[in-house]
Write a protein that holds these residues in place. Structure first.
Motif, short mmCIF file in Angstrom:
data_model
loop_
_atom_site.label_atom_id
_atom_site.label_comp_id
_atom_site.label_asym_id
_atom_site.label_seq_id
_atom_site.Cartn_x
_atom_site.Cartn_y
_atom_site.Cartn_z
N THR A 11 -5.34 15.24 22.54
CA THR A 11 -4.30 15.75 23.43
C THR A 11 -4.35 17.27 23.45
N VAL B 287 -2.75 20.85 23.61
CA VAL B 287 -1.49 21.53 23.31
C VAL B 287 -1.72 23.04 23.41
N ALA C 155 -2.15 26.63 22.12
CA ALA C 155 -2.59 27.26 20.88
C ALA C 155 -1.71 28.44 20.51
N ASP D 293 1.98 30.89 22.25
CA ASP D 293 3.03 30.94 23.27
C ASP D 293 2.43 31.35 24.61
N LYS E 223 -5.68 24.16 22.86
CA LYS E 223 -6.53 23.50 21.89
C LYS E 223 -6.29 22.00 21.97
N VAL F 256 -5.74 18.43 19.84
CA VAL F 256 -5.34 17.85 18.56
C VAL F 256 -5.23 16.34 18.73
N TRP G 291 -3.06 13.11 18.60
CA TRP G 291 -1.62 12.85 18.75
C TRP G 291 -1.39 11.33 18.82
N SER H 180 0.15 14.14 30.34
CA SER H 180 -0.55 15.01 29.39
C SER H 180 -2.04 15.03 29.70
N ALA I 198 4.06 27.49 21.27
CA ALA I 198 2.85 27.07 20.56
C ALA I 198 2.99 25.64 20.05
N ASN I 199 1.91 24.87 20.15
CA ASN I 199 1.81 23.48 19.71
C ASN I 199 2.60 22.51 20.60
N GLU I 200 3.08 22.98 21.74
CA GLU I 200 3.74 22.09 22.69
C GLU I 200 2.69 21.40 23.55
N ILE I 201 2.91 20.12 23.84
CA ILE I 201 1.98 19.37 24.68
C ILE I 201 2.10 19.85 26.12
#
Length: 297
Positions: free
Chosen positions: A47, A49, A51, A53, A66, A68, A70, A79, A100-103
């Motif tokens: 998935t 996301v 990397a 903001d 990036k 990851v 999920w 997505s 950051a790290n949000e799908i």
């Protein structure tokens, strides 16, 4: 006898140690097996996301995203699984701030990196129309993109008393001025706001702009209620109490405006001269039910 007791004690301790080792080994193997079954039950998928903001209006580039693993059963709709879907071709642009790290999803991005357009924010069969604002009608600049507002028209025609009409309820604000950033934090006085309405509401607002003054009322973003309102006139401003208004002195022999009572001295051919009092008695719902005019002497 003493020797046999010592032998029995040693045997008991040995058996206890063997039991502890056996239990620890058995439980440990069972836990590992259960953990393996749990891990196998959770299926993950690649998935994309953020990397870092990503600000509103920024183009999505390879260094900002990036991939990851999920859990597949918690993956939101829309997505992406590959970076190329976001960075190749026309590219995509953030339609709102992304942490950051949000799908990343299709709803949070706009296709094409050349420019952002309000049209991409519209729902199916909806229209975008701009409404002129000032400090008062724009709620002192406290309206932000993403808010919900009611739109009113106030008009003062020559042939009737001033009145106010409700044109739209719960309209979504797409932009204030030229700013579409839903992450906007500071209030700002602007000259217009663009809102999302139905085609019929857009037609009414376009006409209302030419004949009256528009105002916006901010409402809670979770409030989707629809309130049935009637046309509000000056006489409706009363809350049901008795109101007394002093009439302006009549000058030049012209008849006074508004409701009038019987003429003074029984002279029906001439309008009374001088100040007077108009008594208005309102009903419980604020509508005027009767008028009374008392002419001062």
């Amino acid at each position: 006898m003493r020797r046999s007791s010592i032998i029995m004690l040693i045997a008991a301790v040995a058996l206890g140690l063997i039991a502890v080792l056996f239990a620890r080994t058995f439980l440990g193997n069972a836990g590992d097996a259960g953990g393996g079954r749990s891990a196998a039950a959770v299926r993950t998928v690649p998935t994309v996301v953020a990397a870092a903001d990503i600000n509103f209006g920024e183009k999505i580039t390879p260094d900002k995203v990036k991939v990851v693993d999920w859990p597949a059963n918690t993956l939101p709709q829309g997505s992406f699984q590959r970076l190329e879907e976001l960075t190749m071709g026309a590219g995509r642009t953030a339609m709102r701030p992304i942490v950051a790290n949000e799908i990343l999803t299709e709803k949070s991005l706009a296709t094409g990196a050349n420019r952002l357009s309000t049209a991409q924010l519209l729902g199916p069969q909806m229209r975008a129309i701009s409404v002129p604002l000032n400090e008062v009608s724009g709620v002192a600049g406290l309206i932000f993109p993403g808010d919900r507002v009611d739109v009113f028209m106030t008009r003062q025609p020559d042939e009737a008393m001033p009145y106010s009409e409700l044109l739209a309820q719960g309209a979504r604000v797409l932009a204030v001025g030229v700013d579409m950033n839903v992450g906007k934090e500071k209030p700002e006085l602007v000259k217009s706001a663009t809102i999302e309405v139905t085609p019929l509401q857009a037609q009414k607002i376009a006409l209302a702009v030419t004949v009256g003054q528009l105002s916006m009322a901010l409402r809670h973003f979770t409030d989707e209620s629809r309130v049935r309102l009637q046309t509000a006139q000056v006489m409706d401003l009363n809350d049901g109490t008795i109101t007394r208004l002093v009439r302006k002195p009549n000058s030049g022999g012209s008849a006074p405006s508004g409701p009038s009572g019987p003429p003074a001295g029984g002279n029906s051919g001439q309008a009374p001269i001088g100040p007077g009092v108009v008594v208005m008695r309102g009903t419980s719902n604020g509508m005027t039910s009767s008028f009374e005019s008392v002419i001062g002497k």
